[in-house]
Design a protein around this motif. Sequence first.
Motif, PDB file in Angstrom:
ATOM      1  N   THR A  38       0.762  -1.210  -0.010  1.00  0.00           N
ATOM      2  CA  THR A  38      -0.070   0.046  -0.105  1.00  0.00           C
ATOM      3  C   THR A  38       0.641   1.207   0.110  1.00  0.00           C
ATOM      4  O   THR A  38       0.694   2.162  -0.825  1.00  0.00           O
ATOM      5  N   VAL A  39       1.936   1.180   0.797  1.00  0.00           N
ATOM      6  CA  VAL A  39       2.839   2.328   0.794  1.00  0.00           C
ATOM      7  C   VAL A  39       3.679   2.476  -0.478  1.00  0.00           C
ATOM      8  O   VAL A  39       3.591   3.522  -1.057  1.00  0.00           O
ATOM      9  N   ALA A  40       4.267   1.592  -1.014  1.00  0.00           N
ATOM     10  CA  ALA A  40       5.030   1.547  -2.165  1.00  0.00           C
ATOM     11  C   ALA A  40       4.105   1.883  -3.421  1.00  0.00           C
ATOM     12  O   ALA A  40       4.655   2.669  -4.136  1.00  0.00           O
ATOM     13  N   LYS A  41       2.727   1.239  -3.137  1.00  0.00           N
ATOM     14  CA  LYS A  41       1.888   1.704  -4.636  1.00  0.00           C
ATOM     15  C   LYS A  41       1.619   3.206  -4.505  1.00  0.00           C
ATOM     16  O   LYS A  41       1.508   3.723  -5.608  1.00  0.00           O
ATOM     17  N   GLU A  42       1.414   3.654  -3.331  1.00  0.00           N
ATOM     18  CA  GLU A  42       1.027   5.161  -3.338  1.00  0.00           C
ATOM     19  C   GLU A  42       2.258   6.112  -3.733  1.00  0.00           C
ATOM     20  O   GLU A  42       2.299   7.143  -4.226  1.00  0.00           O
ATOM     21  N   LEU A  88       8.668 -18.117  -1.304  1.00  0.00           N
ATOM     22  CA  LEU A  88       8.205 -16.954  -0.363  1.00  0.00           C
ATOM     23  C   LEU A  88       9.222 -16.331   0.396  1.00  0.00           C
ATOM     24  O   LEU A  88       9.418 -15.117   0.283  1.00  0.00           O
ATOM     25  N   CYS A  89      10.144 -17.181   0.978  1.00  0.00           N
ATOM     26  CA  CYS A  89      11.137 -16.595   1.671  1.00  0.00           C
ATOM     27  C   CYS A  89      12.114 -15.693   0.585  1.00  0.00           C
ATOM     28  O   CYS A  89      12.402 -14.591   0.882  1.00  0.00           O
ATOM     29  N   PHE A  90      12.596 -16.312  -0.703  1.00  0.00           N
ATOM     30  CA  PHE A  90      13.254 -15.643  -1.597  1.00  0.00           C
ATOM     31  C   PHE A  90      12.687 -14.564  -2.018  1.00  0.00           C
ATOM     32  O   PHE A  90      13.373 -13.288  -1.976  1.00  0.00           O
ATOM     33  N   TYR A  91      11.737 -14.307  -2.275  1.00  0.00           N
ATOM     34  CA  TYR A  91      10.660 -13.181  -2.886  1.00  0.00           C
ATOM     35  C   TYR A  91      10.542 -12.029  -1.628  1.00  0.00           C
ATOM     36  O   TYR A  91      10.756 -10.657  -2.196  1.00  0.00           O
ATOM     37  N   SER A  92      10.266 -12.503  -0.739  1.00  0.00           N
ATOM     38  CA  SER A  92      10.161 -11.674   0.626  1.00  0.00           C
ATOM     39  C   SER A  92      11.519 -10.883   0.779  1.00  0.00           C
ATOM     40  O   SER A  92      11.659  -9.816   0.996  1.00  0.00           O
ATOM     41  N   LEU A  93      12.802 -11.808   0.823  1.00  0.00           N
ATOM     42  CA  LEU A  93      13.853 -11.165   0.909  1.00  0.00           C
ATOM     43  C   LEU A  93      14.328 -10.443  -0.035  1.00  0.00           C
ATOM     44  O   LEU A  93      14.879  -9.230   0.131  1.00  0.00           O
ATOM     45  N   MET A  94      14.264 -10.813  -1.379  1.00  0.00           N
ATOM     46  CA  MET A  94      14.480  -9.632  -2.454  1.00  0.00           C
ATOM     47  C   MET A  94      13.833  -8.513  -2.323  1.00  0.00           C
ATOM     48  O   MET A  94      14.262  -7.461  -2.561  1.00  0.00           O
ATOM     49  N   PHE A  95      12.334  -8.692  -2.233  1.00  0.00           N
ATOM     50  CA  PHE A  95      11.552  -7.400  -2.301  1.00  0.00           C
ATOM     51  C   PHE A  95      12.167  -6.316  -1.008  1.00  0.00           C
ATOM     52  O   PHE A  95      12.036  -5.285  -1.225  1.00  0.00           O
ATOM     53  N   GLY A  96      12.514  -7.206   0.037  1.00  0.00           N
ATOM     54  CA  GLY A  96      12.662  -6.446   1.288  1.00  0.00           C
ATOM     55  C   GLY A  96      14.161  -5.578   1.197  1.00  0.00           C
ATOM     56  O   GLY A  96      14.228  -4.393   1.400  1.00  0.00           O
ATOM     57  N   VAL A  97      15.021  -6.305   0.657  1.00  0.00           N
ATOM     58  CA  VAL A  97      16.378  -5.857   0.476  1.00  0.00           C
ATOM     59  C   VAL A  97      16.366  -4.534  -0.416  1.00  0.00           C
ATOM     60  O   VAL A  97      16.770  -3.676  -0.319  1.00  0.00           O
ATOM     61  N   PHE A  98      15.748  -4.996  -1.658  1.00  0.00           N
ATOM     62  CA  PHE A  98      15.561  -3.672  -2.734  1.00  0.00           C
ATOM     63  C   PHE A  98      14.583  -2.861  -2.398  1.00  0.00           C
ATOM     64  O   PHE A  98      15.061  -1.675  -2.684  1.00  0.00           O
ATOM     65  N   ALA A 120      13.885  11.901 -18.312  1.00  0.00           N
ATOM     66  CA  ALA A 120      13.563  10.326 -19.094  1.00  0.00           C
ATOM     67  C   ALA A 120      14.950   9.438 -18.881  1.00  0.00           C
ATOM     68  O   ALA A 120      14.925   8.343 -18.942  1.00  0.00           O
ATOM     69  N   SER A 121      16.057  10.344 -18.726  1.00  0.00           N
ATOM     70  CA  SER A 121      17.325   9.597 -18.460  1.00  0.00           C
ATOM     71  C   SER A 121      17.568   8.983 -17.071  1.00  0.00           C
ATOM     72  O   SER A 121      18.594   8.374 -17.062  1.00  0.00           O
ATOM     73  N   ARG A 122      16.778   9.383 -16.203  1.00  0.00           N
ATOM     74  CA  ARG A 122      17.254   9.140 -14.793  1.00  0.00           C
ATOM     75  C   ARG A 122      16.518   7.793 -14.429  1.00  0.00           C
ATOM     76  O   ARG A 122      15.630   7.377 -14.350  1.00  0.00           O
ATOM     77  N   LEU A 123      17.495   6.726 -14.764  1.00  0.00           N
ATOM     78  CA  LEU A 123      17.417   5.362 -14.577  1.00  0.00           C
ATOM     79  C   LEU A 123      16.641   4.905 -13.153  1.00  0.00           C
ATOM     80  O   LEU A 123      15.849   4.127 -13.263  1.00  0.00           O
ATOM     81  N   PHE A 124      17.081   5.510 -12.173  1.00  0.00           N
ATOM     82  CA  PHE A 124      16.223   5.167 -10.838  1.00  0.00           C
ATOM     83  C   PHE A 124      14.942   5.352 -10.807  1.00  0.00           C
ATOM     84  O   PHE A 124      14.406   4.282 -10.363  1.00  0.00           O
ATOM     85  N   GLY A 125      14.265   6.332 -11.372  1.00  0.00           N
ATOM     86  CA  GLY A 125      13.047   6.264 -11.319  1.00  0.00           C
ATOM     87  C   GLY A 125      12.115   5.296 -12.217  1.00  0.00           C
ATOM     88  O   GLY A 125      11.169   4.935 -11.833  1.00  0.00           O
ATOM     89  N   TRP A 126      12.856   4.775 -13.241  1.00  0.00           N
ATOM     90  CA  TRP A 126      12.174   3.715 -13.944  1.00  0.00           C
ATOM     91  C   TRP A 126      12.221   2.189 -13.277  1.00  0.00           C
ATOM     92  O   TRP A 126      11.583   1.516 -13.039  1.00  0.00           O
ATOM     93  N   LEU A 127      13.626   2.293 -12.622  1.00  0.00           N
ATOM     94  CA  LEU A 127      13.827   1.169 -11.677  1.00  0.00           C
ATOM     95  C   LEU A 127      12.694   0.759 -10.658  1.00  0.00           C
ATOM     96  O   LEU A 127      12.270  -0.152 -10.346  1.00  0.00           O
ATOM     97  N   PHE A 128      12.477   1.894 -10.212  1.00  0.00           N
ATOM     98  CA  PHE A 128      11.553   2.035  -8.935  1.00  0.00           C
ATOM     99  C   PHE A 128      10.228   1.879  -9.311  1.00  0.00           C
ATOM    100  O   PHE A 128       9.491   0.936  -8.748  1.00  0.00           O
ATOM    101  N   TYR A 129       9.899   2.312 -10.243  1.00  0.00           N
ATOM    102  CA  TYR A 129       8.521   1.999 -10.917  1.00  0.00           C
ATOM    103  C   TYR A 129       8.431   0.516 -11.388  1.00  0.00           C
ATOM    104  O   TYR A 129       7.133  -0.168 -10.884  1.00  0.00           O
ATOM    105  N   PHE A 130       9.331  -0.021 -11.820  1.00  0.00           N
ATOM    106  CA  PHE A 130       9.244  -1.705 -12.335  1.00  0.00           C
ATOM    107  C   PHE A 130       9.366  -2.319 -11.163  1.00  0.00           C
ATOM    108  O   PHE A 130       8.683  -3.374 -11.078  1.00  0.00           O
ATOM    109  N   PHE A 131       9.980  -2.087 -10.178  1.00  0.00           N
ATOM    110  CA  PHE A 131      10.071  -2.878  -8.972  1.00  0.00           C
ATOM    111  C   PHE A 131       8.737  -2.797  -8.152  1.00  0.00           C
ATOM    112  O   PHE A 131       8.378  -3.823  -7.653  1.00  0.00           O
ATOM    113  N   VAL A 132       7.981  -1.942  -8.058  1.00  0.00           N
ATOM    114  CA  VAL A 132       6.664  -1.790  -7.254  1.00  0.00           C
ATOM    115  C   VAL A 132       5.759  -2.362  -8.261  1.00  0.00           C
ATOM    116  O   VAL A 132       5.017  -3.143  -7.741  1.00  0.00           O
ATOM    117  N   GLU A 133       5.656  -2.220  -9.567  1.00  0.00           N
ATOM    118  CA  GLU A 133       4.950  -3.079 -10.516  1.00  0.00           C
ATOM    119  C   GLU A 133       4.944  -4.605 -10.142  1.00  0.00           C
ATOM    120  O   GLU A 133       4.072  -5.244 -10.306  1.00  0.00           O
TER     121      GLU A 133
END
Length: 179
Positions: A38-42, A88-98, A120-133
């Motif tokens: 919920t927090v990340a989506k917002e 579940l542990c793998f994805y929880s750990l991966m999403f937690g660390v990232f 548009a060249s700021r890669l961090f914004g794109w990566l954050f968007y894809f992470f939350v998606e």
Amino acid sequence: MDLGISRLMHKLFYVEPKERVKLFFLTLIYFLIITTYTVAKEFKDVVFVSIVGKSYVPTAKIIAWIALIPAIFVYSKLVDKLRRYQLLCFYSLMFGVFGLLFAVLLGNASIGLPNTNASASRLFGWLFYFFVEGYSPFLVSVFWAFANSVNSPDSAKKTYGLMTSGSKLGGALSAGLGW
């Protein structure tokens, strides 16, 4: 009348004593998953618009679908190699660390939010968007696959409503605290 309500409550919410611990932990896990989602989506759109720009949101939505295709293939390979609790542990750990990494980098003066030059060249914004998606299709679906593997159909009928209620409480709580 009171006896009828008591019977109805017992029938709807009674959980076997041996199932209560499992129900508690599954509800807690789902509560935490939905709270963080919920927090990340917002934040997703706000961060993306601040870092990349508003005009790129439709492009990001399309690219996110395309970018998730290789992730689905990786997920398929992991499903074949790992048990559900390991997945579940793998994805929880991966999403937690990232998630923690992104949280730290959001405050970075050059790549994070303090830099107010949207590009548009700021890669961090794109990566954050894809992470939350990727959070919902992977972490939430892995949780339900795990929950289905540790519950019988009868147990699922009795407990999934309560687990979902716990997640709704987490979503409402995190949204309320964010407000």
